[in-house]
Design a protein around this motif. Sequence first.
Motif, PDB file in Angstrom:
ATOM      1  N   UNK A 360     -12.287  30.240  -7.102  1.00  0.00           N
ATOM      2  CA  UNK A 360     -13.715  30.314  -7.395  1.00  0.00           C
ATOM      3  C   UNK A 360     -14.433  29.162  -6.706  1.00  0.00           C
ATOM      4  N   UNK A 361     -15.690  29.380  -6.380  1.00  0.00           N
ATOM      5  CA  UNK A 361     -16.432  28.394  -5.590  1.00  0.00           C
ATOM      6  C   UNK A 361     -17.168  27.418  -6.513  1.00  0.00           C
ATOM      7  N   UNK A 362     -16.407  26.759  -7.375  1.00  0.00           N
ATOM      8  CA  UNK A 362     -16.977  25.850  -8.361  1.00  0.00           C
ATOM      9  C   UNK A 362     -17.078  24.439  -7.778  1.00  0.00           C
ATOM     10  N   UNK A 363     -18.199  23.777  -8.061  1.00  0.00           N
ATOM     11  CA  UNK A 363     -18.474  22.444  -7.550  1.00  0.00           C
ATOM     12  C   UNK A 363     -18.710  21.498  -8.724  1.00  0.00           C
ATOM     13  N   UNK A 364     -18.178  20.278  -8.622  1.00  0.00           N
ATOM     14  CA  UNK A 364     -18.413  19.283  -9.662  1.00  0.00           C
ATOM     15  C   UNK A 364     -19.888  18.857  -9.660  1.00  0.00           C
ATOM     16  N   UNK A 365     -20.548  18.826 -10.817  1.00  0.00           N
ATOM     17  CA  UNK A 365     -21.901  18.240 -10.878  1.00  0.00           C
ATOM     18  C   UNK A 365     -21.841  16.779 -10.416  1.00  0.00           C
ATOM     19  N   UNK A 366     -22.552  16.472  -9.359  1.00  0.00           N
ATOM     20  CA  UNK A 366     -22.379  15.204  -8.647  1.00  0.00           C
ATOM     21  C   UNK A 366     -23.668  14.400  -8.627  1.00  0.00           C
ATOM     22  N   UNK A 367     -23.537  13.097  -8.855  1.00  0.00           N
ATOM     23  CA  UNK A 367     -24.679  12.184  -8.811  1.00  0.00           C
ATOM     24  C   UNK A 367     -24.336  11.009  -7.911  1.00  0.00           C
TER      25      UNK A 367
END
Length: 474
Positions: A360-367
Amino acid sequence: MIEKRKFHIGGHWVDPVEARDHQVINPATEEPVAVISLGSAADVDRAVDAATAAFRSWSETCVDERATLLERIIEIYERRSDEMDEAIRLEMGAPVDFAREQQTPSGTGHLQATLEALKTHEFERPSPRGGSLLRHEPIGVCGLITPWNWPINQVAAKVAPALAAGCTMVLKPSEIAPLSALLFAEILHKAGCPAGVFNLVNGDGPGVGAAMSAHPGIDMMSFTGSTRAGVAVTQNAAATVKRVALELGGKSPNLLFADADLETAIRFSLESCFSNSGQSCDAPTRLLVERSAYEGAVTAAERIAAETTVGDPAEEGDHIGPVISNLQYERIQGHIERGIADGARLVAGGPGRPAGFEKGYFVKPTVFADVTNQMSVARNEIFGPVLVMIPFETEDEAIEMANDTPYGLAAYIQTGSPERAKRVSRKLRAGSVYINGAAPDWDVPFGGYKQSGNGREYGEFGLEDFLELKSITG
């Protein structure tokens, strides 16, 4: 497997001139969920011919007839809202709650706002000195190209005002997320939309989009997508001098002043940036924070980002889902890695999938913190759940930094001072300014400055985009 190989042309579901299958991929599973056909210039020709023939009668219909059609469309759309939720979940990975509460209702919102605008619009009025008649008339056959990130939102935002204006049209939805548009075509057919008024041809940009933009039988192109693609549409349309309306990319600034409620402002900032997995052209992705509140803001952002969950779109909850495709996933990973290489401080997230996800094309919420406005992550539209934080010293510096971008779609202000909010909002070069978490109504104009596009959509402003102005004197 859902099979949707036919196009809607001239009031009928027809086979493409040449069969060319294309799989629609569920971004949460990386598995195909549907197959459609990709069209060609020959399919566009057929659709334009049907729209041209229908324009002769549809352009002369009265307001009441067009309003009645919109009312029927709204009624059937609301009856089939559960199907629309599911289509959007499958095609773009929108979590079920988000699809049901925001994605699908956007279609109803645009249909209703257009209906209200149609009923109150003056199609004929005297000139200011009273010596002539000013008349609004439908521009003609319209080519509509819509994106995958808010699929039914943009379809409804274009189709509804085109219908209301008395135009006929050819729609090319995104080939990545076409299922909601195909369902919408079924709804229009069931509502009794006259043959040829609405036509749908699936396809990609080079095969169908370019053919539409250059077609001499199309009088206007309305396009939503990337700035790069918008430039291509404009170039292709130039030879026929057709009207081109563009809603393009953004890198929207979010100005947070020290007199704002910090917890409320940071929570809004992250939720708005990460919503729809960061795939919104007007997302507040550049958080500019007054220096005295900066470290507190970074700490709060780290904590709230950690609370943001990523999950299966098929499950209930307020989590975010995947991004649309492997290509988009890889682009976002590249931006994150570039931010780290350029020296930005990684506060949350980072490269790779979140824990527990192997596909799946899941991305970590990134700051990212300690970003400068010249870094790549601050200049480029990432179109994923990535927030950059930049400190500023003065109000004037914040305004200058906010405007230092090739884009101008939206801007956001967080402040406890109404006077400052008004003062700063007037100086921001953006089509929309949102103060302290305010959200627009469906009849508020939407569009951008600079490379974020031209023209305005929604409500009466979207209706006017599809009208020509004629003066009759004597």
